[in-house]
Design a protein around this motif. Sequence first.
Motif, PDB file in Angstrom:
ATOM      1  N   ALA A  95       0.824  -1.205   0.000  1.00  0.00           N
ATOM      2  CA  ALA A  95       0.000   0.000   0.000  1.00  0.00           C
ATOM      3  C   ALA A  95       0.862   1.260   0.000  1.00  0.00           C
ATOM      4  O   ALA A  95       0.475   2.287  -0.568  1.00  0.00           O
ATOM      5  N   ALA A  96       2.027   1.205   0.607  1.00  0.00           N
ATOM      6  CA  ALA A  96       2.864   2.394   0.728  1.00  0.00           C
ATOM      7  C   ALA A  96       3.451   2.838  -0.599  1.00  0.00           C
ATOM      8  O   ALA A  96       3.782   4.019  -0.766  1.00  0.00           O
ATOM      9  N   HIS A  97       3.572   1.923  -1.558  1.00  0.00           N
ATOM     10  CA  HIS A  97       4.277   2.259  -2.804  1.00  0.00           C
ATOM     11  C   HIS A  97       3.477   1.980  -4.073  1.00  0.00           C
ATOM     12  O   HIS A  97       3.826   2.512  -5.136  1.00  0.00           O
ATOM     13  N   ASP A  98       2.460   1.137  -4.000  1.00  0.00           N
ATOM     14  CA  ASP A  98       1.838   0.619  -5.223  1.00  0.00           C
ATOM     15  C   ASP A  98       0.349   0.941  -5.339  1.00  0.00           C
ATOM     16  O   ASP A  98      -0.415   0.154  -5.903  1.00  0.00           O
ATOM     17  N   ARG A  99      -0.057   2.095  -4.862  1.00  0.00           N
ATOM     18  CA  ARG A  99      -1.456   2.523  -4.986  1.00  0.00           C
ATOM     19  C   ARG A  99      -1.614   3.303  -6.301  1.00  0.00           C
ATOM     20  O   ARG A  99      -1.758   4.531  -6.309  1.00  0.00           O
ATOM     21  N   PHE A 100      -1.581   2.595  -7.400  1.00  0.00           N
ATOM     22  CA  PHE A 100      -1.646   3.246  -8.708  1.00  0.00           C
ATOM     23  C   PHE A 100      -2.948   4.034  -8.841  1.00  0.00           C
ATOM     24  O   PHE A 100      -4.037   3.500  -8.621  1.00  0.00           O
ATOM     25  N   TYR A 101      -2.823   5.311  -9.201  1.00  0.00           N
ATOM     26  CA  TYR A 101      -3.968   6.221  -9.347  1.00  0.00           C
ATOM     27  C   TYR A 101      -4.799   6.258  -8.060  1.00  0.00           C
ATOM     28  O   TYR A 101      -6.020   6.470  -8.089  1.00  0.00           O
ATOM     29  N   GLY A 102      -4.123   6.062  -6.918  1.00  0.00           N
ATOM     30  CA  GLY A 102      -4.811   5.961  -5.634  1.00  0.00           C
ATOM     31  C   GLY A 102      -5.565   7.216  -5.247  1.00  0.00           C
ATOM     32  O   GLY A 102      -6.691   7.128  -4.722  1.00  0.00           O
ATOM     33  N   ASP A 103      -4.982   8.412  -5.471  1.00  0.00           N
ATOM     34  CA  ASP A 103      -5.670   9.653  -5.113  1.00  0.00           C
ATOM     35  C   ASP A 103      -6.953   9.827  -5.920  1.00  0.00           C
ATOM     36  O   ASP A 103      -7.992  10.253  -5.389  1.00  0.00           O
ATOM     37  N   GLU A 104      -6.879   9.470  -7.189  1.00  0.00           N
ATOM     38  CA  GLU A 104      -8.041   9.589  -8.078  1.00  0.00           C
ATOM     39  C   GLU A 104      -9.139   8.615  -7.648  1.00  0.00           C
ATOM     40  O   GLU A 104     -10.326   8.981  -7.577  1.00  0.00           O
ATOM     41  N   ILE A 105      -8.757   7.394  -7.350  1.00  0.00           N
ATOM     42  CA  ILE A 105      -9.725   6.389  -6.919  1.00  0.00           C
ATOM     43  C   ILE A 105     -10.384   6.806  -5.608  1.00  0.00           C
ATOM     44  O   ILE A 105     -11.606   6.685  -5.431  1.00  0.00           O
ATOM     45  N   GLU A 106      -9.582   7.340  -4.668  1.00  0.00           N
ATOM     46  CA  GLU A 106     -10.128   7.771  -3.389  1.00  0.00           C
ATOM     47  C   GLU A 106     -11.090   8.940  -3.577  1.00  0.00           C
ATOM     48  O   GLU A 106     -12.141   9.005  -2.919  1.00  0.00           O
ATOM     49  N   ARG A 107     -10.761   9.855  -4.478  1.00  0.00           N
ATOM     50  CA  ARG A 107     -11.657  10.987  -4.736  1.00  0.00           C
ATOM     51  C   ARG A 107     -12.976  10.511  -5.323  1.00  0.00           C
ATOM     52  O   ARG A 107     -14.049  10.970  -4.914  1.00  0.00           O
ATOM     53  N   TRP A 108     -12.920   9.582  -6.261  1.00  0.00           N
ATOM     54  CA  TRP A 108     -14.160   9.054  -6.836  1.00  0.00           C
ATOM     55  C   TRP A 108     -15.019   8.379  -5.772  1.00  0.00           C
ATOM     56  O   TRP A 108     -16.248   8.512  -5.771  1.00  0.00           O
ATOM     57  N   ARG A 109     -14.376   7.656  -4.874  1.00  0.00           N
ATOM     58  CA  ARG A 109     -15.150   6.994  -3.821  1.00  0.00           C
ATOM     59  C   ARG A 109     -15.788   8.033  -2.890  1.00  0.00           C
ATOM     60  O   ARG A 109     -16.964   7.902  -2.544  1.00  0.00           O
ATOM     61  N   ASN A 110     -15.029   9.048  -2.516  1.00  0.00           N
ATOM     62  CA  ASN A 110     -15.552  10.074  -1.612  1.00  0.00           C
ATOM     63  C   ASN A 110     -16.694  10.864  -2.251  1.00  0.00           C
ATOM     64  O   ASN A 110     -17.598  11.341  -1.549  1.00  0.00           O
ATOM     65  N   GLU A 111     -16.646  11.007  -3.575  1.00  0.00           N
ATOM     66  CA  GLU A 111     -17.681  11.749  -4.286  1.00  0.00           C
ATOM     67  C   GLU A 111     -18.896  10.881  -4.611  1.00  0.00           C
ATOM     68  O   GLU A 111     -19.858  11.370  -5.217  1.00  0.00           O
ATOM     69  N   GLY A 112     -18.847   9.605  -4.250  1.00  0.00           N
ATOM     70  CA  GLY A 112     -19.961   8.713  -4.524  1.00  0.00           C
ATOM     71  C   GLY A 112     -20.017   8.206  -5.952  1.00  0.00           C
ATOM     72  O   GLY A 112     -21.030   7.623  -6.365  1.00  0.00           O
ATOM     73  N   LYS A 113     -18.948   8.388  -6.709  1.00  0.00           N
ATOM     74  CA  LYS A 113     -18.913   7.943  -8.101  1.00  0.00           C
ATOM     75  C   LYS A 113     -18.367   6.518  -8.250  1.00  0.00           C
ATOM     76  O   LYS A 113     -18.462   5.922  -9.319  1.00  0.00           O
ATOM     77  N   LEU A 114     -17.787   6.024  -7.193  1.00  0.00           N
ATOM     78  CA  LEU A 114     -17.266   4.663  -7.131  1.00  0.00           C
ATOM     79  C   LEU A 114     -17.804   4.086  -5.823  1.00  0.00           C
ATOM     80  O   LEU A 114     -17.324   4.406  -4.740  1.00  0.00           O
ATOM     81  N   GLU A 115     -18.826   3.250  -5.934  1.00  0.00           N
ATOM     82  CA  GLU A 115     -19.579   2.837  -4.749  1.00  0.00           C
ATOM     83  C   GLU A 115     -18.737   2.040  -3.766  1.00  0.00           C
ATOM     84  O   GLU A 115     -18.869   2.201  -2.548  1.00  0.00           O
ATOM     85  N   ARG A 116     -17.875   1.183  -4.286  1.00  0.00           N
ATOM     86  CA  ARG A 116     -17.112   0.321  -3.385  1.00  0.00           C
ATOM     87  C   ARG A 116     -15.715   0.072  -3.928  1.00  0.00           C
ATOM     88  O   ARG A 116     -15.529  -0.106  -5.136  1.00  0.00           O
ATOM     89  N   VAL A 117     -14.727   0.061  -3.037  1.00  0.00           N
ATOM     90  CA  VAL A 117     -13.336  -0.213  -3.402  1.00  0.00           C
ATOM     91  C   VAL A 117     -12.771  -1.221  -2.416  1.00  0.00           C
ATOM     92  O   VAL A 117     -12.842  -1.026  -1.194  1.00  0.00           O
ATOM     93  N   ASP A 118     -12.227  -2.310  -2.936  1.00  0.00           N
ATOM     94  CA  ASP A 118     -11.520  -3.304  -2.122  1.00  0.00           C
ATOM     95  C   ASP A 118     -10.101  -3.429  -2.668  1.00  0.00           C
ATOM     96  O   ASP A 118      -9.903  -3.915  -3.792  1.00  0.00           O
ATOM     97  N   LEU A 119      -9.126  -2.973  -1.900  1.00  0.00           N
ATOM     98  CA  LEU A 119      -7.729  -3.027  -2.300  1.00  0.00           C
ATOM     99  C   LEU A 119      -7.031  -4.138  -1.528  1.00  0.00           C
ATOM    100  O   LEU A 119      -7.210  -4.283  -0.316  1.00  0.00           O
ATOM    101  N   VAL A 120      -6.236  -4.927  -2.236  1.00  0.00           N
ATOM    102  CA  VAL A 120      -5.537  -6.066  -1.646  1.00  0.00           C
ATOM    103  C   VAL A 120      -4.049  -5.908  -1.935  1.00  0.00           C
ATOM    104  O   VAL A 120      -3.652  -5.840  -3.103  1.00  0.00           O
ATOM    105  N   PHE A 121      -3.240  -5.860  -0.882  1.00  0.00           N
ATOM    106  CA  PHE A 121      -1.790  -5.699  -1.054  1.00  0.00           C
ATOM    107  C   PHE A 121      -1.100  -6.952  -0.518  1.00  0.00           C
ATOM    108  O   PHE A 121      -1.117  -7.237   0.682  1.00  0.00           O
TER     109      PHE A 121
END
Length: 460
Positions: free
Chosen positions: A363-389
């Motif tokens: 998670a510390a190094h390999d969150r590709f496009y992580g800020d964008e994905i988090e913003r979409w989730r916070n805005e309700g545009k991405l209902e659910r995110v499950d990240l596996v490291f």
Amino acid sequence: MSELLAGLSDARLYSACVVVILYLTTSAYFLWPRRRPALVATGADRTAAPTLIAFASQTGFAAELANRTAQSLQAAGAPVMLASLQQVDDEILRQAKQALFVVSTTGEGDAPDPAAGFVRDVLDSSVPLKSLSYGVLALGDREYDNYCAFGHRIDQWLRHQGATALFDVIEVDNGDEGALRHWQHQLSVIGNSPDLPDWEAPRYDRWRLTARHQVNPGSAGDACFHIELQPQTNASATWQAGDIAEVDPRNSTWDEKLEPLPHREYSIASLPADGAIHLLVRQMRRPDGGPGLGSGWLTAGARVGDDVAVRVRTNPNFHAPQGDAPLILIGNGTGIAGLRALLKTRIGEERHRNWLIFGERNAAHDRFYGDEIERWRNEGKLERVDLVFSRDQAERRYVQHRVLECADDLKRWIDDGAAIYVCGSLQGMAPAVDAALSEVLGAGTLEELAISSRYRRDVY
């Protein structure tokens, strides 16, 4: 004849001999229809289990492509068994570990005439094939209603027998060059030989490398780079989510002094509205430690501001689904690129019931496009995110484990009409996710999802 052979280089002579052997072998199949296929093992590793290459041809084109397929795998050092479908029975299929089917469709969705016996004796029966992995190249013409119907019938039958698809059916409309290059790309993956030469050199447009930066500094894995390419004059700047960028390493097609090089394929991570093709490229390493041909060129060889030879290939089997049904996106590594473009399309269409399951190392190094994905989730545009490291705990965890853990929710989404799109590694991730989905949903349900285009994969 002797003068001609004397003028050939050793490499060309070898290739010519292979072509002659394959041609004679194929001819024998037609002349003696009840003989079993003969093993053609001119590759380096003759002890490995051969790949069955079975073809059904009405006009000869499928047979020609099957021969080229055999030559490509042999060039990668892999033994093959080449046969017309009229030679293939249930015993041969049960013994095979890996098979590639190159088949055309004739009439109103019918099998070619030579395959009539296979349809009667094999396709209309049940054969347990859980140990078989396969791929299908389906030839057809979109002007007909039952486009590539026989190829899809074989695919559906194989799934029903428990066989595992290496990748989704590759459809070829009237000899489409792009689809055939995609097939060649899959052959390079199967043969673990990325430098296999293209059958036909593609025509590229000029794009400019305008941005490049590493997205995973400090990662335990190889460096990954976000790359942006802008079209130059006359370059086609139209594509959809799911389409592929074909890149000519080192621009060999523009320099007559360079030997033409095999193309490389990358999932496009952006939309035309972004003004550029975005790629996520992992800097691969050869066995000798040197950079990979395509990734080395894009991540280090070409300079920002340089022109890059690119061709956009449409990939309709991975275009975003129509309508408001939910979408489940599953992937790993650089497969997030194709999933990102799909999410951009869905968000642009105000379709927000999207679920992303994605895996990487840390998670510390390999969150590709992580800020964008988090913003979409916070805005309700991405209902659910499950990240596996996988490396963030003592026990390795991958996306297939998360799929199993989310069984009840996955069933609810599927009951609501969700489609499942998978993008990432052909080896490891894709078959593991397929097995997990089959366990969660049931093999029959997963087969029906594939038939109805609600289960699609872009794996490499």
